[in-house]
Structures are given as structure tokens and as C-alpha cells.
Design an enzyme around this catalytic site. Structure first.
Site, PDB file in Angstrom:
ATOM      1  N   GLU A  84       0.847  -1.191   0.000  1.00 42.03           N
ATOM      2  CA  GLU A  84       0.000   0.000   0.000  1.00 42.03           C
ATOM      3  C   GLU A  84       0.883   1.242   0.000  1.00 42.03           C
ATOM      4  O   GLU A  84       1.842   1.299   0.770  1.00 42.03           O
ATOM      5  CB  GLU A  84      -0.909   0.030   1.235  1.00 42.03           C
ATOM      6  CG  GLU A  84      -1.906   1.170   1.139  1.00 42.03           C
ATOM      7  CD  GLU A  84      -2.856   1.255   2.341  1.00 42.03           C
ATOM      8  OE1 GLU A  84      -2.788   0.411   3.250  1.00 42.03           O
ATOM      9  OE2 GLU A  84      -3.656   2.187   2.342  1.00 42.03           O
TER      10      GLU A  84
ATOM     11  N   HIS B 105      -6.291  -1.721  15.328  1.00 36.18           N
ATOM     12  CA  HIS B 105      -6.540  -1.001  14.073  1.00 36.18           C
ATOM     13  C   HIS B 105      -6.334  -1.923  12.860  1.00 36.18           C
ATOM     14  O   HIS B 105      -7.199  -2.028  11.994  1.00 36.18           O
ATOM     15  CB  HIS B 105      -5.607   0.214  14.003  1.00 36.18           C
ATOM     16  CG  HIS B 105      -5.727   1.024  12.752  1.00 36.18           C
ATOM     17  ND1 HIS B 105      -6.468   2.185  12.684  1.00 36.18           N
ATOM     18  CD2 HIS B 105      -5.209   0.844  11.507  1.00 36.18           C
ATOM     19  CE1 HIS B 105      -6.391   2.679  11.457  1.00 36.18           C
ATOM     20  NE2 HIS B 105      -5.629   1.886  10.721  1.00 36.18           N
ATOM     21  N   GLU B 106      -5.179  -2.579  12.827  1.00 35.06           N
ATOM     22  CA  GLU B 106      -4.897  -3.435  11.660  1.00 35.06           C
ATOM     23  C   GLU B 106      -5.874  -4.605  11.607  1.00 35.06           C
ATOM     24  O   GLU B 106      -6.332  -4.993  10.535  1.00 35.06           O
ATOM     25  CB  GLU B 106      -3.454  -3.954  11.689  1.00 35.06           C
ATOM     26  CG  GLU B 106      -2.368  -2.879  11.817  1.00 35.06           C
ATOM     27  CD  GLU B 106      -2.497  -1.727  10.839  1.00 35.06           C
ATOM     28  OE1 GLU B 106      -3.030  -1.934   9.740  1.00 35.06           O
ATOM     29  OE2 GLU B 106      -2.073  -0.606  11.194  1.00 35.06           O
TER      30      GLU B 106
ATOM     31  N   GLY C 279       3.486   2.507  10.834  1.00 36.33           N
ATOM     32  CA  GLY C 279       3.317   1.709  12.046  1.00 36.33           C
ATOM     33  C   GLY C 279       3.116   0.246  11.717  1.00 36.33           C
ATOM     34  O   GLY C 279       3.774  -0.633  12.277  1.00 36.33           O
ATOM     35  N   ALA C 280       2.209  -0.020  10.795  1.00 33.77           N
ATOM     36  CA  ALA C 280       1.889  -1.404  10.477  1.00 33.77           C
ATOM     37  C   ALA C 280       1.033  -1.445   9.219  1.00 33.77           C
ATOM     38  O   ALA C 280       0.612  -0.407   8.719  1.00 33.77           O
ATOM     39  CB  ALA C 280       1.120  -2.047  11.629  1.00 33.77           C
ATOM     40  N   MET C 281       0.796  -2.670   8.722  1.00 34.03           N
ATOM     41  CA  MET C 281       0.037  -2.820   7.483  1.00 34.03           C
ATOM     42  C   MET C 281      -0.895  -4.023   7.562  1.00 34.03           C
ATOM     43  O   MET C 281      -0.493  -5.116   7.965  1.00 34.03           O
ATOM     44  CB  MET C 281       1.034  -2.960   6.317  1.00 34.03           C
ATOM     45  CG  MET C 281       0.373  -3.175   4.973  1.00 34.03           C
ATOM     46  SD  MET C 281      -0.656  -1.763   4.480  1.00 34.03           S
ATOM     47  CE  MET C 281      -1.883  -2.621   3.498  1.00 34.03           C
TER      48      MET C 281
HETATM   49  N1  B3K Z   1      -2.895   1.064   5.706  1.00 34.80           N
HETATM   50  C1  B3K Z   1      -1.558   1.236   6.206  1.00 34.80           C
HETATM   51  C2  B3K Z   1      -0.903   2.420   5.575  1.00 34.80           C
HETATM   52  C3  B3K Z   1       0.233   2.100   4.719  1.00 34.80           C
HETATM   53  C4  B3K Z   1       0.568   3.250   3.807  1.00 34.80           C
HETATM   54  C5  B3K Z   1       1.951   3.243   3.340  1.00 34.80           C
HETATM   55  N2  B3K Z   1       2.222   4.260   2.360  1.00 34.80           N
HETATM   56  C6  B3K Z   1      -1.525   1.356   7.691  1.00 34.80           C
HETATM   57  C7  B3K Z   1      -2.829   1.554   8.342  1.00 34.80           C
HETATM   58  O1  B3K Z   1      -3.427   2.603   8.254  1.00 34.80           O
HETATM   59  O2  B3K Z   1      -3.340   0.645   8.926  1.00 34.80           O
HETATM   60 ZN    ZN Z   2      -5.310   1.988   8.754  1.00 33.12          ZN
END
Ligand code: B3K
Ligand code: ZN
Length: 877
Positions: free
Chosen positions: A124, A300-301, A264-266
Site C-alpha cells: 500500500e 486497528h490493523e 506503524g503497520a500494514m
Molecule cells: N494502511 C496502512 C498504511 C500504509 C501506507 C503506506 N504508504 C496502515 C494503516 O493505516 O493501517
Molecule cells: Zn489503517
């Protein structure tokens, strides 16, 4: 500067072709990984026949390409640095490609890269195009099968999305694993991890009785730091079932910790990849704040599995559809499992400092932007936090029950689809019957709305007249603003009784706490049957993301601080009262007049300390002064030095006046109970440490002794780090220097603790801070290639050490610009983020403006990445 072109929301079209199935094979090697992709493609039903096939692709070396098994001739396709076009394709076909990529050279940390010895991905928003040729856009959703081939020794663990289906040995010390993800997904949710990892495993039984295996994968030395994340995950899974009716949908859920990570995380499907700083905790190495952050990010993730993955975004302009909603969901979760008022205070105080500053700067944009050059620049506080505030307003407007009905409808109606913000809001409108047309402007209009409120009590009639006026200041590219639909929660607090009065509006009784709807530019609300003169408590709970001004007297504010039934507004009254005192002191400093402390602030703080009646965490918040950054947000032109001097003066005056009370609070809240990250313990530590901060601000003898002892007791990182920070920020170098050295040596092998070691030194107010930054940039534990290190050293200095960053010799600006220039090549996403404080140059005095602008221009002279190009051209516009 080269000129990358923006893309526009209004140009959206579905893709000419869509992928229904994706089969990938990775043959891993650091400098030359081979990626084979077999894509099952078909014409999009809404697009005409005969259009060429477009696949995105960047920095890929094409090795072979075949359509329905036939290798393509060179004139049948065309490759550019953005992708690949196949001129003629049938209605339905299979495309095979093979490319070569170099993970070991990938310092941008987008696509497939290496962190330490391991391979990992970040796709992402548009990283997948650095892995293989593909329609890299979220409205293309396919099922994925992924085979990963790696070295048996160096990559014993091979992971991807979904469920494992097959694994086996191969010749030459190689082995493979195949993964199958049955849920159609956009490629930004693809993930691969390979390396020498160890796991902690647990289980979760879903509400329908399905068993899910939970795994957290880490490097061996971190096995003891996963418990809190695992517990948080299970709490989050249960909460999402109860609060939203959402159940997990695979047999396996994995989290992997990596050291080099931009964010932070994905939320990759079934395989969340985390920055190790956002998942690893231990009482000896992580602070309470980190424990809470980890809990929030894990949740959140996980929540993205529904808000983002099962229902995803049609295009990247809709980013807040998943992010705003998911932040709102994680905030609600954290409020439920912790102290809700403290959570709200923390959220709002961060929001008003950082998001308001973004709205007031050159990169201000709506929650749904209408154009961008580089989507990587739009993972902002506006998209995330303001997006969450909008969802919160929606929830308050329709009520909790209808909100749940609306979200159920949203998830069931759009499951497996890529949708828009309208789709979400229309579900809320449909279930509630509310007209949300005007409300939609929140998504398209940038900037922070300002409300001026005036009130008047008519003794004879027993009426209270409240006048509200709204306006939103112009933002870049949006000079005209329209009136918004703003929910204002309020109460009227009787000055005699000290309690909330019944609100009667247009003959209707609304109880003692109600929401009124401001829709016009100016609107009057007449409350009748008001028995005594009230002080209004406005925007309770921060019911809308606006700035609200009311001509409160200091007595009014002290009254609200003592009597408001809304915990959030009590805190806010204290902040407002302190800000008024700070204003006077800032003016005094500027005019060279002697500073005098407002005794009303001292009295208010004394009452807080003596009553000691609140939730300890809330009390700690009440005793915390507004930050320099927040004070700066209130000033028309930021005077860095006056703000620092005024705030220090308040801190020290309070410490002198309330020394004994503070010491008592410190002592009674000492505890040697075993560390637990519970809200009670966290609140108690916070209160104790706030008291210690005050005592250290005057270097009180007993305070210094207490800090030294707290550092030496080494009970938990929250207390140790706090004590060390206070010592290092004081003039007690004979205690601080050896402590700092010992700490650095003790934790030399723990990168997350070293991040803290860097930050706490470079935020010290003494004038040597900048030299320390330069010195520490040469430290063996520092690396510009590691985003955590850049944030810990450079980010902390530029954002949290305002007097030193804004030095009048311009050295702070020069240092940041030097770093940005290097990062422009290494990691454009981080470069475009870390530069933020320089982009706010227009907020400062002329001398600083000149210095900052000169640095921006120096950067602009470089060969810029699209990320930096976009930010710099806005900043210099
Ligand atoms: N969806 C990811 C965001 C990553 C974007 C990197 N360019 C983290 C989050 O919002 O959970
Ligand atoms: Zn997010």
C-alpha cells in the site's frame, strides 16, 4: 524541477481489464529475485471491447511475457518506466510474465525489500507495481495463490496471505511454500515474508465457534516481547464481534515484526506486517505509552479486515473510507478497554495540535482530496484523524443503534467490493432517515471551521440566548467555503447550583446535555425556562473538529473546571484558563516586562492536587500544561522563544507555589507492585511522573533525589525513561551524564530502546542539542536507512525541540534540509514526511521565514522524487 502531473478524482474510470485470479511464484535472491505472475484477465463489463491492456510496473526487468501460452513479439507490447501496454488482447485471457527485481537495493521500503536478513513487502498504496506488472489499483480484486521459494538455511520461514496449502524441499538447499487466499483482494493487500523467524502461537474461537490460529512472528531475541500484542489481538477480535458483529474469516491470522518499516503497520490480508516499534513490548523496554499504542495499532490493523479488506476503496481518493472509519473503530475499542475520558483527552489534544496545524499549512487538503501527485503523501492526519472525527459525528448524529445498523448494512451490501465514501454515508442516511447532503461537505472542504459563540442570559425572562457563527478560513486551492452541518453538544451549568440545567429549546425539553445543529453561517438558539444564570459548556467531548471561541472570563473557566459534568470539557476549561495566562506572559516576554503568574491558575491547580478525586489518569492530564506546539497553534504569528519562556515560567511558578502538594502526590503514588499495563497503574504512574516533572523544573533538591532514585530503581521503562529524561533535560549533568551513558551501554543491542535514548537527548532544551544530533548521527546504532532511527533522532529534534530547531542561526533548518536531501534518494516517503516542520515557514517571524524558505529552495534545486516535488511545490507556492 521536473513536473509530475497530478491525477484527479473526477477522471475516475473503471479499469479496461480486471484480474480474477493471480498466481505468483517468487524465487528469492537478494539482488535478483525472480517473480513469475500468471494473471487471469477479462474485459471489464463497463468498458468497450478492443482496448489495450495496461499494467503498472516500476523498476522491473522483464524476462518473458506470454499471452494464452504464446510468447509475445516485441511489437505486440510496449514498456515504459511506468508500466507495460499490450496492444491487442482477447475478451478473456491468461497473461504470464516473469520479471527480475532487487530487494537488497530497495531502500524506499516499498514493494519487496530486505529488513535485516529477512524479506518483506509493503504494497500500500502503490508498491505492488515494484513487484510485478499488474493493474495496481484497489478496484481490481482477485484471489491469490503464492508460492515462495527460498533458502532452507537463511529463510526457513516462508509466509504469504491466506492459508498454507503445500510445502516441500527443492534441490540446492532450497525449499518452497504455497499459500492460498480465497478472499478476492486488491494487490495493495498482498504480503510476503521470508526469513529466520520464530513464532508465538495462540488460539481464538470466533462467535460462530470456528477455531483460528494466531501467530506472532519475530526474530528469536524478541520472543519475550509479544505477549501484550497477542492479548491485545484477542481483545480486539472479541470486541469487533460484540461491537460490530464482525467475525474473522480465515483459519490463520499472522503478525510479523520487522525493524525497517515506513509506517506503524500494514493490514495485509491474514498477514499483518508491523514495525517492530508498534508490536514489541516488555515492561523493562517499553513505556506505558508504547503499550497503549501497540494495543491500538494491533486493533486497528485487525479491524481493517472488514473496514478496508472485505470492503475496500474504489480508488485512493477514498482512502479515508477505510482509514477514518478504522481509526474511529480503534478509538472506540481503546476507550472501551481503557479510561474513556483520558482517551478522548489524548486524542483531542493530539488532534488540535497536529491536525489543526496541517489544516493551517500549505499541504491542507480535504478528507477526500480531489487531486494528488503522490498518494504516499496523503497518509495524513486529515485523512486518518479528521476522517475519524467525521465518522464520530455521523455516529453521534444517527445514534449508536442506527450507526450499528448502518455499518451492518454497509458491510453486507458491499462485501467483496471496492466502494466510495458516498456508499458508506448513504447507508447511514438510509437506516436513519436523516438527510446528510450538507454533511457531505465535511469530506470535500479543507480547513478547520471556526465557531464564534456568544451568550446572554435574560434574568427577567429566564432565557439564555446562544449565538453561533461559523466560518472556515481559505485553504490552498479553496478560497470559498460553504457552511457545514456542525453538531454542537452542550450543557448550561447553573452558576448557583453548579449543576447542569434542563435545556428547553423551541418548547421541547432536551435533558441536561444535548446536541444542537449548526447549519447556517449564523444561527441563534433560545433556551427557555433557564432558572439561573448559566455558564455554557460548549462542544462537549469535542463533538465536532472545530475551533470554538467563547468570551469566557477566567472566573467562568475556573467555575467550569470545578463543576462541568463533562470530563472532557472540565479538562478543556483548565487548558483554556492556562492559555489565557500564557497569552499574558507571552506578551510580557515580548515587551520585556516582568512576568507575573496568574494566581487563579495556581488556585485551580491547588484544588486539583488537594482534592485528588479524579481518575488519576484524568488528573495527570489536567495537570499537564498545553504543549509548546499547541500554544503556537493559538498564536497568529509563532514566537518560539516567547512561548518557551512563558510556558517555563508557568511550570516553574506552579512548582514553587505547590511544591509540597506535588511532592505529596509524587510520594503517595509511588508503587513497587509488579508492572502491569492496566489503566489504573498507567494512570498512577502518569500522575506521579507529572508531579516529578514540575519538581524537576525548579531542580528541587528532593525532586532531583527522587528522579535519581527512580532511575536507579529500574522498575519499568516508563519510570526509568521519565526520570532519565528529566535529568538529561536539567542542568544536573553530574547525575545525568553517567546515567545516560549507562543506559546507552546497557541497551546497545536493543534498537527500540536505543530509539528512546536518541530522542530523549536531542529534545533537551539546552543549546547543545543540535550538536548532539550531529554527533549522534555518527553513532553506530544510527542509520538513515532505518525510518525509526530517523524519526527518533531527526524527527524528535525538529518537532519536539522547538527552541533549538528554530535557532536564529538557521543551523536547525540546515540540518533538517541536509537529511531531507539524502532521504530524497534513499526513501522518498520518509523524506516527504520528515520535512513537514520546514513547510510551515509562513507561521514564523520574517527572519526565520527567510532562513526556512532558503532551505526549501536549496532542496528544490535537487533532482526531486515525486513525493518531495509535491510537498515542496506546495510549500513554496
Ligand atoms: N494502511 C496502512 C498504511 C500504509 C501506507 C503506506 N504508504 C496502515 C494503516 O493505516 O493501517
Ligand atoms: Zn489503517
Amino acid at each position: 524541477m521536473s513536473e509530475p502531473q497530478p491525477i484527479h478524482l473526477s477522471d475516475y474510470r473503471p479499469p479496461a481489464h480486471r484480474v480474477t485470479r493471480t498466481e505468483l511464484t517468487f524465487d528469492l535472491a537478494p539482488g535478483a529475485t525472480r517473480v513469475k505472475a500468471r494473471l487471469h484477465l477479462e474485459r471489464h463489463p463497463e468498458r468497450e471491447a478492443g482496448e489495450p491492456l495496461w499494467l503498472d510496473g516500476e523498476s522491473l526487468v522483464l524476462k518473458s511475457i506470454a499471452l494464452d501460452g504464446q510468447p509475445l513479439e516485441e511489437d505486440e507490447y510496449q514498456q515504459s518506466n511506468a508500466g507495460l501496454k499490450v496492444h491487442q488482447v482477447p475478451e478473456r485471457f491468461i497473461l504470464d510474465t516473469e520479471v527480475e527485481i532487487a530487494p537488497s537495493e530497495n531502500t524506499a521500503l516499498e514493494g519487496l525489500y530486505q529488513s535485516g536478513g529477512m524479506y518483506c513487502t509493503q504494497c500500500e498504496a502503490e508498491g505492488f507495481r515494484r513487484i510485478t506488472f499488474y493493474p495496481d489499483r484497489p478496484d481490481v480484486m482477485a484471489t491469490f495463490t503464492t508460492t515462495v521459494i527460498g533458502d532452507t538455511q537463511s529463510e526457513p520461514i516462508l509466509l504469504s496471505n491466506g492459508n498454507p496449502t503445500e510445502r516441500g524441499e527443492l534441490p540446492n538447499g532450497r525449499h518452497f511454500a504455497t499459500w492460498e487466499d480465497p478472499h478476492p483482494k486488491p494487490c495493495y493487500l498482498f504480503a510476503l515474508v521470508a526469513g529466520d523467524l520464530k513464532k508465538v502461537e495462540d488460539h481464538f474461537t470466533t462467535m460462530s465457534g470456528r477455531e483460528v490460529t494466531l501467530q506472532i512472528w519475530v526474530e528469536e531475541e524478541n520472543l519475550g516481547k509479544t505477549e501484550h500484542a497477542m492479548e491485545s489481538l484477542k481483545r480486539a477480535m472479541r470486541w469487533d464481534e460484540q461491537a460490530y458483529g464482525r467475525e474473522y474469516d480465515l483459519d490463520l491470522f499472522m503478525i510479523v515484526a520487522v525493524n525497517d518499516f515506513n509506517m506503524g503497520a500494514m493490514e495485509n490480508k491474514g498477514l499483518n506486517i508491523f514495525n517492530s516499534a508498534a508490536v514489541l513490548t516488555h515492561s523493562r523496554t517499553a513505556t506505558d505509552a508504547t503499550f497503549q499504542r501497540v494495543e491500538g495499532i494491533v486493533a486497528h490493523e485487525y479491524f481493517h479486515n472488514w473496514s478496508g479488506n472485505r470492503v475496500t476503496c474504489r480508488d485512493w481518493f477514498q482512502l479515508s473510507l477505510k482509514e477514518g472509519f478504522t481509526v474511529f473503530r480503534d478509538q472506540s475499542f481503546s476507550a472501551d478497554v481503557n479510561s474513556a475520558p483520558v482517551k478522548r483527552i489524548e486524542e483531542v489534544s493530539f488532534f488540535r495540535t497536529a491536525q489543526f496545524a496541517e489544516d493551517a499549512g500549505p499541504t491542507a487538503h480535504p478528507v477526500r482530496p480531489d487531486q494528488y501527485i503522490e498518494i504516499g503523501n496523503f497518509y495524513t492526519l486529515t485523512i486518518y484523524e479528521k476522517g475519524a472525527e467525521i465518522v464520530r459525528m455521523l455516529c453521534n448524529l444517527v445514534g449508536e443503534e442506527k450507526f450499528r445498523e448502518g455499518s451492518d448494512l454497509y458491510f453486507s451490501r458491499f462485501d467483496g467490493q471496492a466502494v466510495t465514501i458516498e456508499d458508506f454515508v448513504s447507508c447511514m442516511a438510509e437506516v436513519s432517515g436523516l438527510d446528510l447532503t450538507q454533511f457531505m461537505r465535511w469530506y470535500s472542504q479543507a480547513g478547520t471551521p471556526e465557531i464564534d459563540a456568544f451568550g446572554e442570559y435574560d434574568y427577567a425572562r429566564g432565557q439564555y440566548r446562544l449565538l453561533l457563527r461559523q466560518r472556515t478560513p481559505a485553504t490552498p486551492g479553496q478560497s470559498e467555503k460553504q457552511a457545514l452541518h456542525i453538531p454542537v453538544r452542550l450543557g448550561l451549568v447553573g452558576t448557583k447550583s453548579g449543576s447542569d440545567l434542563t435545556l428547553t429549546l423551541d418548547g421541547e425539553s432536551l435533558g441536561t446535555d444535548a446536541v444542537i445543529h449548526l447549519r447556517e453561517e449564523e444561527q441563534e438558539f433560545l433556551f427557555t425556562d433557564v432558572e439561573e444564570a448559566p455558564v455554557p459548556s460548549l462542544l462537549r467531548g469535542f463533538s465536532a473538529p472545530v475551533k470554538l471561541a467563547f468570551p469566557y472570563s477566567r472566573e467562568d473557566l475556573a467555575f467550569l473546571l470545578a463543576n462541568d459534568s463533562d470530563g472532557f470539557n472540565r479538562w478543556d476549561a483548565g487548558q483554556r484558563l492556562t492559555l489565557l495566562a500564557l497569552d499574558d506572559l507571552i506578551a510580557a516576554h515580548r515587551n520585556g516586562v516582568e512576568k507575573v503568574m496568574d494566581s487563579r491558575v495556581v488556585d485551580a491547580f491547588r484544588i486539583l492536587l488537594e482534592e485528588n478525586s479524579d481518575d488519576k489518569a484524568v488528573l495527570a492530564e489536567m495537570l499537564t500544561l498545553p504543549s509548546e506546539a499547541y500554544i503556537a497553534e493559538q498564536q497568529p504569528l509563532v514566537d518560539v522563544d516567547a512561548i518557551h519562556a512563558a510556558r517555563e515560567f508557568v511550570r516553574q511558578s506552579l512548582a514553587h507555589e505547590l511544591r509540597d502538594e506535588l511532592l505529596a502526590v509524587y510520594r503517595t503514588n509511588q508503587s513497587d507492585a509488579a508492572y502491569e499495563p492496566t489503566p489504573e497503574q498507567i494512570g498512577q504512574r502518569a500522575l506521579k511522573n507529572v508531579a516529578l516533572s514540575y519538581l524537576m523544573s525548579i531542580e528541587d533538591e528532593e525532586g532531583v533525589e527522587a528522579a535519581k532514585a527512580q532511575f536507579g530503581t529500574d522498575h519499568n521503562m516508563t519510570d526509568v525513561r521519565h526520570a532519565l529524561t528529566l535529568l538529561v533535560h536539567s542542568s544536573c549533568s553530574e547525575i545525568a551524564d553517567p546515567a545516560l551513558k549507562a543506559f546507552g551501554q546497557k541497551w546497545a543491542q536493543d534498537p527500540l530502546v536505543m530509539d528512546q535514548w536518541f530522542s530523549l537527548q536531542v529534545t533537551r532544551p539546552q543549546p547543545d542539542a543540535l550538536d548532539r544530533v550531529r554527533y549522534l548521527m555518527e553513532h553506530p546504532a544510527f542509520s538513515l536507512k532505518n525510518p525509526n532511527k530517523v524519526r527518533a533522532l531527526i524527527g524528535a529534534f525538529a518537532n519536539q525541540n522547538r527552541i533549538n530547531f528554530h535557532r536564529l542561526d538557521g543551523e536547525g533548518y540546515r540540518l533538517l534540509a541536509d537529511v531531507v536531501i539524502k532521504l530524497n534518494r534513499l526513501n522518498p516517503e520518509i523524506a516527504a514526511r520528515i520535512i513537514t516542520p520546514l513547510t510551515r515557514w509562513k507561521r514564523f517571524d520574517e527572519q526565520r521565514q527567510e532562513l526556512m524558505k532558503a532551505e526549501l529552495e536549496r532542496i528544490a534545486g535537487e533532482d526531486l522524487s515525486p513525493n518531495l516535488y509535491e510537498v515542496i511545490s506546495k510549500a513554496l507556492a
